[in-house]
Write an enzyme that holds these catalytic residues in place. Structure first.
Site: not given
Ligand code: NOJ
Length: 739
Positions: A266
């Site tokens: 993430d």
């Molecule tokens: C953080 C989020 O938790 C995730 O779901 C997302 O895909 C990423 N950021 C990228 O934007």
């Protein structure tokens, strides 16, 4: 040659990947393991610079076709390895044509409509130059306080697994690299939905049995459906951050499930291994994340800074780097990126203009809506009303209608509920009053990044004036549609809340309008269950419309005026208050179960039974479900039976019923939940029409991970079966399972 329209054979993929790896330097390899942010607010060197040096294999947080092509040209012509970039973005419920939020799509209980929705999202996103979406989000969520409940399929592993597979098929098509599709990403692996207290990012403690029986099934279903990538979660799982969790990312994902794609962290999660008190420093974080099984570092540059040093001093072996690079390159080869790195800039407008996309969004929104109450059959409304009032802060909000997780840079363009009603009743007087505005008590970090966000600045006297105007507007009308719920920024990431009440003065306004004594319909726009206890007792008609997307207003009007018959069912229970969370139907029995002599009601200050149970939803018609039959009264462990029931539309209009099969195991190696969903089918029936619904029940459904045995088991036992229209179904049969 157009590789995009053909499946590339595995042997060819391997040969091409090996040929690439052979000629790549360590720095080029680490570049492939690095994903960089393309947004203006990302700090550090410009993407162009990093890409030119070969420091990135993928770009996220950018949504600009021309810029994609410009960056791709740098990668393909100027970077040392000349390997094309993978462009990724969160396309969660539509790219330009926004579909209902995922929780709403799950409420359709219709995998076909879910697959179609994500196919449209993929087609639009791919035409824009995107290759990869960070979806589907597969976190089971049993705590409605958790803001990200809106992004998933709700509380149940069986429904969640069906939605997972449907979304993967929709995004990816028949194979990785299918034309007009994107690579999907199953996230956030794993357990994120069970954060302590529903507080986003907080630690998660889940025993292996819960993980395997409840939280893993949607992820495993995604692997079976061929998902190309996985994303590791942020939070600590049983004291080991998911992004440094070898058990999750290698033992389960690769060794047990045979996942062949690549894992991305993430955003900033590799660097966060230090913040979370797990890794000593960035260097330690990079080494441990890679070893744990994270192939690509999203946005934190930790791999870029530290992996080379770790290889040079012998901490990591080149073979470990190569293994990660191979998995990423294989996806690039399968996508046909080397043959077609660029996107035709002229194509996007034409793809976005396709009327079928809007039609699909309207139909999906209709099918996702859940009728929660319809006393005296107030709904559907007649179309001959002359004077309608549409009241509430969300009634004309494009943001609330399209909902949380907008595509980066997208400007909400929804048909609002007000627009939809006006379009449906061109000759009526449709008056609108928003009432007091609503806002979060504590603003969201993400609001600052949203160019469309406008902070509410309404002073109390203006709010009071708006309140009075709303009542005066309602008083003049024959019928009132109240549109209440949550703003788009009230659910989603970093959008957890302690209370599940209607925010602001909305309930006060609802009570005041009800006091006028006129017919009132409540339409809810929200991304999580809300504790609408007063409304559930006092407002005759309630439609859960969720965050229904671009065509949401038309779909609401279709339902209100009977051009569509609601058939959605809740994918998650509605608790009576936030402090009852987590609340879910598939609980184990206790020593004082409901109905027993020893029963105590759990809290002395309010019943914990949900306001609306899992699987619940009404229709403008009625159904009866009868004739439950099991093909054998007794089976051997490992054998299957067929369960059938007959469903009849006993009302006077055509409508949809979702027939649901639940089981309970009476005794065995472990205690099992008092009910578990094991099958469902949504069907449309004309008045008087009957159909037989058939479910297979065998070892797949009856086995579970036993904590006692430390393995998958199927017990010799007695199984209770229920078939019905929600999780309180009463039509019952038994099945004896013997060795
Ligand atoms: C953080 C989020 O938790 C995730 O779901 C997302 O895909 C990423 N950021 C990228 O934007």
């Amino acid at each position: 040659m157009d590789a995009k329209t053909t499946i590339i054979a595995d042997a060819e993929v391997t040969a091409r990947v090996e040929a690439l790896i052979e000629r790549m330097s360590l720095a080029e390899k680490i570049g492939q393991l690095t994903q960089i942010g393309g947004a203006d607010w990302v700090r550090g060197p410009k993407p162009e610079e990093i890409i030119r040096k070969g420091g990135a294999g993928s770009v996220l947080w950018l949504n600009d076709t021309q810029k994609f092509n410009a960056l791709q040209k740098i990668a393909v012509e100027e970077s040392p390895s000349k390997i094309p970039l993978l462009f990724a973005l969160d396309v969660i419920h539509g790219y330009r044509t926004i579909f209902p939020v995922p929780l709403a799509m799950a409420a359709s209980w219709d995998p076909v409509v879910v697959e179609q929705a994500q196919a449209v999202a993929a087609r639009e996103a791919r035409a824009a130059g995107l290759h990869w979406t960070f979806g589907p989000m597969l976190d089971i969520a049993r705590d409605a306080r958790w803001g990200r409940i809106v992004e998933g399929a709700g509380e149940d592993p069986c429904l969640g697994a069906a939605m997972a597979a449907a979304q993967v098929r929709g995004f990816q098509g028949e194979y990785l690299g299918a034309p007009d599709r994107v690579i999907a990403c199953a996230k956030h692996f794993a357990g994120y939905g069970a954060s302590d207290g529903g507080r986003d990012y907080d630690p998660v403690y889940l025993p292996e049995g819960q993980l395997r029986n409840v939280y893993f099934p949607p992820f495993e279903a995604a692997v079976k459906a061929g998902v190309g990538t996985f994303m590791s979660a942020y939070m600590d799982l049983n004291d080991v951050p998911a992004t440094g969790n070898r058990w999750l990312l290698r033992d389960i994902l690769r060794d047990e499930w045979g996942f062949q794609g690549f894992v991305v962290s993430d955003a900033f999660a590799v660097a966060s291994l230090v913040t979370q008190g797990f890794a000593r420093d960035g260097r330690d974080a990079a080494g441990r994340a890679l070893r744990a099984g994270v192939d690509m570092d999203m946005a934190s540059s930790t791999y870029l800074e530290h992996l080379a040093g770790l290889v040079e001093d012998g901490t990591l072996k080149m073979a470990e780097i190569d293994a990660a690079v191979r998995r990423i390159l294989a996806i690039k080869v399968r996508l046909g990126l080397f043959e077609q790195p660029y996107t035709d800039e002229a194509k996007l407008a034409q793809v976005l203009a396709q009327p079928e996309h809007r039609q699909a969004a309207r139909r999906a929104a209709q099918r996702s809506m859940v009728l929660l109450r319809n006393e005296g059959q107030l709904l559907p409304l007649a179309k001959n009303f002359r004077h309608v009032a549409v009241i509430g802060p969300l009634a004309d909000s494009k943001e609330a209608t399209e909902g949380s997780w907008m595509v980066f840079g997208h400007t909400p363009a929804a048909v609002t509920v007000l627009d939809g009603i006006r379009a449906k009743l061109p000759d009526a007087q449709v008056e609108y009053a928003p009432g007091p505005e609503i806002q979060r008590d504590i603003p969201s970090f993400f609001d600052t990044m949203n160019p469309n966000f406008k902070a509410v600045t309404q002073p109390p006297d203006a709010a009071e004036a708006a309140f009075q105007t709303a009542i005066a507007t309602a008083r003049r009308a024959e019928v009132i549609v109240m549109v209440l719920g949550e703003n788009a920024n009230m659910a989603g990431e970093a959008a957890s809340r302690a209370s599940l009440d209607l925010p602001g003065r909305q309930e006060e306004l609802l009570r005041a309008v009800m006091a006028l004594g006129k017919p009132v319909v409540l339409v809810l726009l929200n991304g999580r269950p809300l504790s609408i206890n007063w409304a559930a007792e006092n407002v005759p008609a309630i439609i859960e419309a969720w965050e229904p997307g671009t065509e949401g207003g038309h779909a609401v009007a279709d339902i209100l005026f009977g051009d569509a018959n609601p058939g959605g069912k809740l994918p998650v229970a509605f608790p009576r208050q936030g402090s009852h969370a987590p609340l879910y139907y598939a609980r184990n029995l206790t020593h004082s179960p409901e109905g027993s002599q020893m029963y105590n009601p759990r809290y002395w200050d309010g019943l914990p039974a949900p306001l609306y149970p899992f699987g619940f939803g009404l229709s403008y018609t009625t159904f009866s479900i009868t004739d439950l039959k099991v093909s054998a009264a007794q089976v051997k462990v490992g054998d299957s039976v067929t369960v059938t029931a007959s469903v009849t539309n006993t009302g006077s209009v055509a409508g949809d019923e979702v027939v649901q099969l639940y089981i309970h195991q009476r005794f065995g190696s472990d205690s099992r939940p008092m009910r578990e969903l094991k099958g469902f089918e949504r069907l449309t029936l004309n008045p008087g029409e009957s159909r037989t619904v058939t479910f297979e029940l065998g070892p797949e459904q009856l086995k579970y991970w036993s904590t006692n045995a430390g393995e998958w088991v199927q017990d010799a036992t007695v199984i209770d079966l229920w078939v019905g229209s929600d999780s309180l179904a009463t039509l019952h049969a038994d099945l004896v399972v013997v060795r």
